[in-house]
Design an enzyme around this catalytic site. Structure first.
Site: not given
Length: 289
Positions: A129, A177, A219, A236, A238
DNA sequence: TTGCAGGGGTCAA
DNA sequence: TTGACCCCTGCA
């Protein structure tokens, strides 16, 4: 590295530690797709190119030697000695295993604006996506490009996105977003955040600067610094890396802050490279699920 | 077919 | 520190 131009391509010999699949599919970029012949086509610097690598010979189609030397050599991080990095990190057996699995990952030096917007879009989102939204955004605002009989779109520049509103971005279906993208464009356009300065700042200062933008937390900031600003110490964290570090090194209750300190101390200046190998290994093997 | 969980996190209270 | 969040996809 021996560079030879041929037709509209550049052939580079004596390449080491580069595997296109591991590099483009490890989750650091969103604009590369595999072709039927195993090569990869992607867009950067407002140009679609095709990359293949057999043994130690790299072929990049649709560029000139000048473009290779001024842009792509750096983009693909070909001047960094990965052998040194691998030796540095191989004291750690887990990273060593992950490096064997994900052999040939280069940490790309992407264009900062594109990288920033892409990782803002990436929050709480799935990779297919993310790719779709970035692609739609490029189609809506980027330059139309032709290559190999197909149409591609460049990632839009800051000027091309200047003045966009949340409503304008509704077709992206990027959800909450969209507001973050608008905020990023506004803060960069106004000079409140200067992307070109990030590379010259220390890691800590650069991270602080990026986090002025809404939707950019630790992140996303670390991803932008690692994948577009040469900050290989950025780590980072996650869900995958969190689970991996908790399982392999700490405990299941370890928080981000603890993981972050551990990474800095344990992996040092190349924490980001270790992160990328561990992330790829964990995700491909569904570790911890 | 419908409903639910979760996705390379971040914000705000 | 915790829940909500826009929207999509995969899976009962």
């Amino acid at each position: 590295m021996k560079i030879t131009p041929k037709n509209n391509s550049v052939i580079i010999e004596n390449i080491s530690d580069f595997d296109p699949t591991h590099t483009f599919m490890c989750g650091q970029c969103f604009r590369w797709d595999k072709e039927d012949d195993g090569s990869y086509t992607g867009i950067a610097f407002s140009k679609p190119v095709n990359i293949s690598c057999e043994k130690n010979t790299l072929v990049i189609k649709n560029i000139t030697p000048d473009e290779f030397n001024s842009q792509w050599k750096y983009y693909l991080d070909l001047e960094t000695d990965y052998n040194t990095i691998k030796n540095f990190l191989s004291f750690d057996q887990n990273v060593k295993t992950a490096m064997d699995f994900g052999w040939g990952i280069k940490i790309l030096n992407q264009e900062i604006f594109e990288c920033l917007i892409s990782f803002i879009i990436s929050t709480q989102n799935a990779i297919p996506r993310i790719k779709k939204i970035v692609s739609t955004l490029s189609q809506m605002y980027g330059k139309k490009l032709e290559f190999g009989g197909k149409t591609y779109y460049a990632f839009p520049s800051i000027d091309e996105l200047s003045g966009v509103t949340e409503d304008d971005l509704a077709p992206l279906k990027a959800g909450y977003r969209a507001a973050y993208i608008v905020d990023a464009v506004n803060k960069i356009k106004s000079g409140e955040v200067i992307l070109e300065n990030l590379k010259n700042l220390s890691y800590t200062e650069a991270k602080k600067e990026l986090m002025k933008i809404k939707g950019v937390g630790p992140k996303v900031a670390d991803c932008v610094l690692l994948f577009s600003c040469c900050k290989k110490e950025a780590f980072p964290i996650d869900v995958w890396v969190k689970r991996t570090v908790q399982t392999l090194y700490l405990n299941e209750n370890a928080k981000e802050k603890e993981i972050s300190s551990f990474a800095a101390e344990h992996f040092g200046e190349f924490a980001g490279v270790a992160q990328q190998y561990l992330f790829y290994y964990a995700r491909e093997n569904k570790l911890g699920i």
